[in-house]
Design a protein around this motif. Structure first.
Motif, PDB file in Angstrom:
ATOM      1  N   SER A  95       0.812  -1.217   0.000  1.00  0.00           N
ATOM      2  CA  SER A  95       0.000   0.000   0.000  1.00  0.00           C
ATOM      3  C   SER A  95       0.846   1.268   0.000  1.00  0.00           C
ATOM      4  N   ARG A  96       2.134   1.124   0.294  1.00  0.00           N
ATOM      5  CA  ARG A  96       3.004   2.297   0.396  1.00  0.00           C
ATOM      6  C   ARG A  96       4.165   2.286  -0.590  1.00  0.00           C
ATOM      7  N   ILE A  97       4.488   1.128  -1.129  1.00  0.00           N
ATOM      8  CA  ILE A  97       5.634   1.019  -2.019  1.00  0.00           C
ATOM      9  C   ILE A  97       5.380   1.789  -3.314  1.00  0.00           C
ATOM     10  N   ASN A  98       6.417   2.418  -3.847  1.00  0.00           N
ATOM     11  CA  ASN A  98       6.315   3.183  -5.089  1.00  0.00           C
ATOM     12  C   ASN A  98       6.564   2.247  -6.266  1.00  0.00           C
ATOM     13  N   VAL A  99       5.512   1.892  -6.986  1.00  0.00           N
ATOM     14  CA  VAL A  99       5.631   0.971  -8.109  1.00  0.00           C
ATOM     15  C   VAL A  99       6.012   1.763  -9.361  1.00  0.00           C
ATOM     16  N   GLN A 100       7.154   1.412  -9.961  1.00  0.00           N
ATOM     17  CA  GLN A 100       7.678   2.178 -11.088  1.00  0.00           C
ATOM     18  C   GLN A 100       7.131   1.716 -12.431  1.00  0.00           C
ATOM     19  N   LYS A 101       6.707   0.456 -12.535  1.00  0.00           N
ATOM     20  CA  LYS A 101       6.249  -0.114 -13.802  1.00  0.00           C
ATOM     21  C   LYS A 101       4.722  -0.110 -13.879  1.00  0.00           C
ATOM     22  N   THR A 102       4.209  -0.422 -15.050  1.00  0.00           N
ATOM     23  CA  THR A 102       2.777  -0.657 -15.201  1.00  0.00           C
ATOM     24  C   THR A 102       2.554  -2.135 -15.512  1.00  0.00           C
ATOM     25  N   PHE A 103       1.345  -2.610 -15.242  1.00  0.00           N
ATOM     26  CA  PHE A 103       1.051  -4.039 -15.366  1.00  0.00           C
ATOM     27  C   PHE A 103      -0.282  -4.252 -16.078  1.00  0.00           C
ATOM     28  N   ASP A 104      -0.434  -5.457 -16.616  1.00  0.00           N
ATOM     29  CA  ASP A 104      -1.691  -5.816 -17.266  1.00  0.00           C
ATOM     30  C   ASP A 104      -2.761  -6.189 -16.240  1.00  0.00           C
ATOM     31  N   ALA A 105      -2.324  -6.663 -15.083  1.00  0.00           N
ATOM     32  CA  ALA A 105      -3.279  -7.056 -14.042  1.00  0.00           C
ATOM     33  C   ALA A 105      -2.646  -6.916 -12.669  1.00  0.00           C
ATOM     34  N   ILE A 106      -3.507  -6.727 -11.686  1.00  0.00           N
ATOM     35  CA  ILE A 106      -3.094  -6.732 -10.281  1.00  0.00           C
ATOM     36  C   ILE A 106      -4.026  -7.668  -9.536  1.00  0.00           C
ATOM     37  N   ILE A 107      -3.459  -8.571  -8.755  1.00  0.00           N
ATOM     38  CA  ILE A 107      -4.269  -9.388  -7.869  1.00  0.00           C
ATOM     39  C   ILE A 107      -3.909  -9.049  -6.424  1.00  0.00           C
ATOM     40  N   SER A 108      -4.883  -9.178  -5.555  1.00  0.00           N
ATOM     41  CA  SER A 108      -4.647  -9.000  -4.122  1.00  0.00           C
ATOM     42  C   SER A 108      -5.647  -9.874  -3.391  1.00  0.00           C
ATOM     43  N   LEU A 109      -5.186 -11.045  -3.002  1.00  0.00           N
ATOM     44  CA  LEU A 109      -6.070 -12.058  -2.432  1.00  0.00           C
ATOM     45  C   LEU A 109      -5.783 -12.248  -0.950  1.00  0.00           C
ATOM     46  N   TYR A 110      -6.793 -12.021  -0.128  1.00  0.00           N
ATOM     47  CA  TYR A 110      -6.696 -12.144   1.332  1.00  0.00           C
ATOM     48  C   TYR A 110      -5.660 -11.184   1.916  1.00  0.00           C
ATOM     49  N   ALA A 111      -5.584  -9.968   1.385  1.00  0.00           N
ATOM     50  CA  ALA A 111      -4.548  -9.043   1.837  1.00  0.00           C
ATOM     51  C   ALA A 111      -5.051  -7.628   2.105  1.00  0.00           C
ATOM     52  N   ILE A 112      -5.965  -7.120   1.282  1.00  0.00           N
ATOM     53  CA  ILE A 112      -6.374  -5.719   1.404  1.00  0.00           C
ATOM     54  C   ILE A 112      -6.972  -5.418   2.772  1.00  0.00           C
ATOM     55  N   PHE A 113      -7.669  -6.397   3.360  1.00  0.00           N
ATOM     56  CA  PHE A 113      -8.285  -6.141   4.670  1.00  0.00           C
ATOM     57  C   PHE A 113      -7.269  -6.128   5.806  1.00  0.00           C
ATOM     58  N   HIS A 114      -5.982  -6.237   5.485  1.00  0.00           N
ATOM     59  CA  HIS A 114      -4.944  -6.124   6.516  1.00  0.00           C
ATOM     60  C   HIS A 114      -4.354  -4.713   6.595  1.00  0.00           C
ATOM     61  N   ILE A 115      -4.894  -3.777   5.818  1.00  0.00           N
ATOM     62  CA  ILE A 115      -4.515  -2.369   5.985  1.00  0.00           C
ATOM     63  C   ILE A 115      -5.773  -1.607   6.410  1.00  0.00           C
ATOM     64  N   PRO A 116      -5.627  -0.467   7.091  1.00  0.00           N
ATOM     65  CA  PRO A 116      -6.808   0.270   7.568  1.00  0.00           C
ATOM     66  C   PRO A 116      -7.782   0.564   6.435  1.00  0.00           C
ATOM     67  N   ARG A 117      -9.057   0.350   6.687  1.00  0.00           N
ATOM     68  CA  ARG A 117     -10.054   0.483   5.626  1.00  0.00           C
ATOM     69  C   ARG A 117     -10.133   1.895   5.061  1.00  0.00           C
ATOM     70  N   GLU A 118      -9.737   2.899   5.839  1.00  0.00           N
ATOM     71  CA  GLU A 118      -9.749   4.276   5.338  1.00  0.00           C
ATOM     72  C   GLU A 118      -8.799   4.451   4.149  1.00  0.00           C
ATOM     73  N   GLU A 119      -7.877   3.499   3.972  1.00  0.00           N
ATOM     74  CA  GLU A 119      -6.903   3.579   2.883  1.00  0.00           C
ATOM     75  C   GLU A 119      -7.309   2.741   1.670  1.00  0.00           C
TER      76      GLU A 119
END
Length: 203
Positions: A95-119
């Motif tokens: 959630s904080r890392i600066n991603v320099q490239k672009t991608f065709d897809a992003i997956i995030s499985l069983y992970a997003i709910f581990h950061i504060p929901r306001e983010e």
């Protein structure tokens, strides 16, 4: 919250409890196939919260996807590198890392709910920004409206979650620039695994 999550995954046995099978189950495979079907040939896929790379990154790599994974747990990153040597894995906070490239897809499985929901909404916007044209996301989200839930003994360690309900997530994804292609619930209320799966395309 992040300290709880990182410590929990470092000291707990998540892989032993939830990732014993190196192949996705039928529902998971169905979503992964649908994701691949709407992507270009040999797509680049970024995994936010990749864990050990099993089973999702392994499956995608075996189906001609180029994988980059990010995870907060060094233990999991070390395991992922062994599990899928041809992929790239990075230790960090997705959630904080600066991603320099672009991608065709992003997956995030069983992970997003581990950061504060306001983010969460800002994270969805970040995903849209680093996706190529016609890019797609596959995510698992919460099913209840909970600012913060903590468990003292989850996989032998403390853990924390923060979620909105599915209707709020639909609204947030739309506002972040996504159109939902497919969505369904995993499990039922009260089950150990009750999540909201969403496959969406960048508008």
């Amino acid at each position: 919250m992040r300290k709880i999550v990182e410590s929990g995954y470092e000291t707990g046995d998540y892989a032993g409890k939830f990732r014993r099978n190196n192949q996705p189950n039928k529902m998971e495979e169905n979503f992964l196939k649908k994701l691949i079907d709407i992507l270009p040939k040999n797509p680049s896929v970024l995994d936010f919260g990749c864990g050990t790379g099993i089973p999702f990154d392994k499956y995608l790599a075996e189906h001609s996807c180029e994988i980059t994974g990010i995870d907060i747990s060094k233990k999991h990153i070390d395991q992922a590198k062994k599990n899928i040597p041809r992929a790239e894995f990075i230790k960090g906070d997705f959630s904080r890392i600066n991603v320099q490239k672009t991608f065709d897809a992003i997956i995030s499985l069983y992970a997003i709910f581990h950061i504060p929901r306001e983010e969460h909404k800002d994270l969805f916007k970040k995903m849209a920004e680093i996706l190529n044209k016609n890019g797609a996301i596959l995510v698992t989200l919460g099913t209840t409206n909970e600012k913060c839930i903590e468990a003292k003994d989850w996989c032998d360690a403390k853990m924390a979650w923060s979620t909105y309900d599915p209707e709020m997530y639909k609204k947030m994804l739309n506002e972040a620039g996504f159109k939902i292609v497919n969505a369904m619930f995993e499990g039922k209320p009260g089950d150990e695994e009750h999540h909201f799966w969403v496959l969406a395309k960048k508008k």
